[in-house]
Design an enzyme around this catalytic site. Structure first.
Site, PDB file in Angstrom:
ATOM      1  N   SER A  36       6.429   3.285   1.326  1.00 57.99           N
ATOM      2  CA  SER A  36       6.153   3.725   2.773  1.00 57.99           C
ATOM      3  C   SER A  36       5.603   5.296   2.731  1.00 57.99           C
ATOM      4  O   SER A  36       6.159   6.201   2.237  1.00 57.99           O
ATOM      5  CB  SER A  36       6.990   3.436   3.788  1.00 57.99           C
ATOM      6  OG  SER A  36       7.405   2.185   3.920  1.00 57.99           O
ATOM      7  N   HIS A  67       1.328   0.325   4.113  1.00 57.27           N
ATOM      8  CA  HIS A  67       1.400  -0.331   2.672  1.00 57.27           C
ATOM      9  C   HIS A  67      -0.032  -1.088   2.598  1.00 57.27           C
ATOM     10  O   HIS A  67      -0.239  -2.285   3.003  1.00 57.27           O
ATOM     11  CB  HIS A  67       2.658  -1.491   2.742  1.00 57.27           C
ATOM     12  CG  HIS A  67       3.682  -0.821   2.490  1.00 57.27           C
ATOM     13  ND1 HIS A  67       4.287  -0.865   1.135  1.00 57.27           N
ATOM     14  CD2 HIS A  67       4.807  -0.436   3.240  1.00 57.27           C
ATOM     15  CE1 HIS A  67       5.644  -0.237   1.536  1.00 57.27           C
ATOM     16  NE2 HIS A  67       5.819  -0.030   2.617  1.00 57.27           N
ATOM     17  N   HIS A  89       7.938  -6.987   1.546  1.00 58.31           N
ATOM     18  CA  HIS A  89       9.565  -6.967   1.881  1.00 58.31           C
ATOM     19  C   HIS A  89      10.141  -8.393   2.121  1.00 58.31           C
ATOM     20  O   HIS A  89       9.358  -9.042   2.870  1.00 58.31           O
ATOM     21  CB  HIS A  89       9.987  -5.845   2.773  1.00 58.31           C
ATOM     22  CG  HIS A  89       9.162  -4.517   2.639  1.00 58.31           C
ATOM     23  ND1 HIS A  89       8.004  -4.023   3.032  1.00 58.31           N
ATOM     24  CD2 HIS A  89       9.772  -3.406   2.147  1.00 58.31           C
ATOM     25  CE1 HIS A  89       7.996  -2.906   2.600  1.00 58.31           C
ATOM     26  NE2 HIS A  89       8.771  -2.417   2.220  1.00 58.31           N
ATOM     27  N   TYR A  91      11.956  -8.823   4.676  1.00 57.01           N
ATOM     28  CA  TYR A  91      11.980  -8.815   6.237  1.00 57.01           C
ATOM     29  C   TYR A  91      10.841  -9.248   6.748  1.00 57.01           C
ATOM     30  O   TYR A  91      10.653  -9.688   7.832  1.00 57.01           O
ATOM     31  CB  TYR A  91      12.434  -7.707   6.940  1.00 57.01           C
ATOM     32  CG  TYR A  91      11.795  -6.310   6.701  1.00 57.01           C
ATOM     33  CD1 TYR A  91      10.399  -6.186   7.178  1.00 57.01           C
ATOM     34  CD2 TYR A  91      12.080  -5.370   5.691  1.00 57.01           C
ATOM     35  CE1 TYR A  91       9.397  -5.157   6.927  1.00 57.01           C
ATOM     36  CE2 TYR A  91      11.263  -4.197   5.549  1.00 57.01           C
ATOM     37  CZ  TYR A  91      10.132  -3.958   6.024  1.00 57.01           C
ATOM     38  OH  TYR A  91       9.230  -3.289   5.840  1.00 57.01           O
ATOM     39  N   GLU A  92       9.664  -9.188   5.965  1.00 56.13           N
ATOM     40  CA  GLU A  92       8.316  -9.436   6.489  1.00 56.13           C
ATOM     41  C   GLU A  92       8.223 -11.119   6.479  1.00 56.13           C
ATOM     42  O   GLU A  92       7.153 -11.716   7.107  1.00 56.13           O
ATOM     43  CB  GLU A  92       7.362  -8.972   5.681  1.00 56.13           C
ATOM     44  CG  GLU A  92       7.123  -7.675   5.720  1.00 56.13           C
ATOM     45  CD  GLU A  92       6.022  -7.126   4.647  1.00 56.13           C
ATOM     46  OE1 GLU A  92       4.918  -7.310   5.070  1.00 56.13           O
ATOM     47  OE2 GLU A  92       6.548  -6.278   3.753  1.00 56.13           O
ATOM     48  N   ALA A 119      10.705   4.837   0.543  1.00 58.59           N
ATOM     49  CA  ALA A 119      11.163   5.677   1.643  1.00 58.59           C
ATOM     50  C   ALA A 119      12.716   5.273   1.719  1.00 58.59           C
ATOM     51  O   ALA A 119      12.929   3.909   1.888  1.00 58.59           O
ATOM     52  CB  ALA A 119      10.344   5.499   2.774  1.00 58.59           C
ATOM     53  N   MET A 220      14.913  -0.587   2.303  1.00 57.81           N
ATOM     54  CA  MET A 220      14.945  -2.088   2.269  1.00 57.81           C
ATOM     55  C   MET A 220      13.964  -2.539   1.313  1.00 57.81           C
ATOM     56  O   MET A 220      13.452  -3.754   1.516  1.00 57.81           O
ATOM     57  CB  MET A 220      14.244  -2.359   3.657  1.00 57.81           C
ATOM     58  CG  MET A 220      14.934  -1.733   4.864  1.00 57.81           C
ATOM     59  SD  MET A 220      14.097  -1.978   6.534  1.00 57.81           S
ATOM     60  CE  MET A 220      14.858  -0.922   7.658  1.00 57.81           C
ATOM     61  N   SER A 221      13.914  -2.038   0.147  1.00 60.04           N
ATOM     62  CA  SER A 221      13.268  -2.550  -0.862  1.00 60.04           C
ATOM     63  C   SER A 221      13.892  -2.247  -2.330  1.00 60.04           C
ATOM     64  O   SER A 221      14.948  -2.246  -2.567  1.00 60.04           O
ATOM     65  CB  SER A 221      11.656  -1.801  -0.904  1.00 60.04           C
ATOM     66  OG  SER A 221      12.030  -0.577  -1.156  1.00 60.04           O
ATOM     67  N   ASN A 244      14.581  10.542   6.282  1.00 59.06           N
ATOM     68  CA  ASN A 244      15.251  10.630   7.414  1.00 59.06           C
ATOM     69  C   ASN A 244      16.738  10.740   6.964  1.00 59.06           C
ATOM     70  O   ASN A 244      17.116  10.187   6.030  1.00 59.06           O
ATOM     71  CB  ASN A 244      14.941   9.697   8.431  1.00 59.06           C
ATOM     72  CG  ASN A 244      15.332   8.104   7.873  1.00 59.06           C
ATOM     73  OD1 ASN A 244      14.435   7.860   6.952  1.00 59.06           O
ATOM     74  ND2 ASN A 244      16.344   7.651   8.322  1.00 59.06           N
ATOM     75  N   HIS A 258      10.183   4.450  12.345  1.00 63.92           N
ATOM     76  CA  HIS A 258       9.079   4.281  11.074  1.00 63.92           C
ATOM     77  C   HIS A 258       8.341   5.252  11.341  1.00 63.92           C
ATOM     78  O   HIS A 258       7.692   5.800  10.028  1.00 63.92           O
ATOM     79  CB  HIS A 258       8.620   2.772  11.346  1.00 63.92           C
ATOM     80  CG  HIS A 258       7.678   2.390  10.332  1.00 63.92           C
ATOM     81  ND1 HIS A 258       8.319   2.464   9.041  1.00 63.92           N
ATOM     82  CD2 HIS A 258       6.559   2.186  10.000  1.00 63.92           C
ATOM     83  CE1 HIS A 258       7.322   2.102   8.231  1.00 63.92           C
ATOM     84  NE2 HIS A 258       6.075   1.868   8.489  1.00 63.92           N
TER      85      HIS A 258
END
Ligand code: HPA
Length: 289
Positions: A36, A67, A89, A91-92, A119, A220-221, A244, A258
């Site tokens: 990201s 992306h 990902h 979650y997509e 990220a 998340m990846s 963050n 995000h």
């Protein structure tokens, strides 16, 4: 919608690899996946052949902002490289075999070294937004409860049934990354990346738990791609951008979002680009076909 159990036949990987191979004059040995906010890095590639994921047979399409979803193959500082500009990902709504599809395609193309960037939120209390972290190891939370891209009958043509993960992030590549970072005066933290399913950011209680479990960064990846690459015998290097600081207390103003992830990613991109170029220079020679 594809379910967890849906396996992708070997022929589909081969079709994608053939499609890509026919469009390239040279296959690089090294591929870099951009996380990201890091996509602009691909703009530095010269003599580029750009292949949108959408035209490659069986490739899933990226749906998240930041992306773009293109494969950019060419030269970065005169070094051959394949850049995966964006990933998909879990979650997509994609299955883990879909999320990791490209890794096996790269393997079939002859890529033997995969550099994964992402990220991530900082769990380690000494980390700050904008830090870069070399991934030394991971905690694959979905994997620990059975959500593995290797779920189902093993495909022996890619690798063994029970791949070891004790050396997932290649030691020699880590040494090179640290040397390059030092030579370029780029501060590089080291730590354990925790991979979660997303798309929710973590609760403060989850942040404290993950930290207590030994995590330094959370995202998340990456972990699924690493599992599939290691299964296929590829060398993996992982670099997180700490975009963050994960929020570990209740009732405070800060919260992860995000926009911040993308903005910090963009501000760190030049430093990460310099680091990646330095690493690449130390690595690659093209594969003979
Ligand atoms: N948590 C999970 N994933 C992330 C974060 C985070 O704080 N930041 C960027 N990706």
């Amino acid at each position: 919608m594809i379910t967890m159990s849906e396996q992708i036949p070997f022929a589909a990987y081969e079709e994608a690899a053939t499609y890509i191979r026919e469009r390239l004059s040279q296959i690089p040995r090294v591929a870099i996946t951009l996380g990201s906010g890091l996509a602009p890095l691909a703009e530095d590639v010269t003599d580029a052949t750009v292949i949108p994921y959408a035209v490659i047979p069986h490739f899933p399409r990226a749906t998240v902002e930041g992306h773009p979803g293109r494969m950019v193959v060419g030269l970065l500082d005169n070094t051959p490289v394949a850049i995966m500009q964006g990933r998909v990902h879990f979650y997509e709504g994609y299955s883990l075999p879909q999320v990791t599809f490209y890794v096996r395609v790269l393997h079939l193309l002859g890529v033997d070294t995969l550099i994964l960037t992402n990220a991530a939120g900082g769990l380690n209390p000494t980390f700050r937004a904008g830090d870069l972290m070399l991934i030394v190891d991971h905690i694959n939370l979905p994997g620990l409860v059975g959500h593995s891209p290797l779920w189902g009958p093993n495909e022996e043509r890619f690798g063994p049934r029970f791949p070891a993960m004790s050396k997932a992030y290649d030691r020699e590549l880590r040494r090179i990354a640290l040397e390059v970072a030092e030579a370029l005066n780029i501060p590089l933290r080291q730590g354990v990346y925790v991979g979660l399913g997303g798309p929710t950011f973590e609760t403060p209680a989850e942040v404290r738990m993950l930290r207590a479990w030994g995590g330094d960064a959370v995202g998340m990846s990456t972990v699924h791609e690493t599992v599939v690459a290691v299964h296929a015998g590829m060398r993996v290097l992982g670099i997180s951008t700490i975009t963050n600081v994960a929020v570990d207390r209740l009732d405070v103003e800060e919260t992860a979002d995000h926009e911040e992830v993308l903005a910090t990613g963009q501000s760190v991109a030049p430093r990460l680009a310099a680091l990646l170029k330095g690493i690449l220079r130390r690595l690659s020679a093209p594969v003979d076909r």
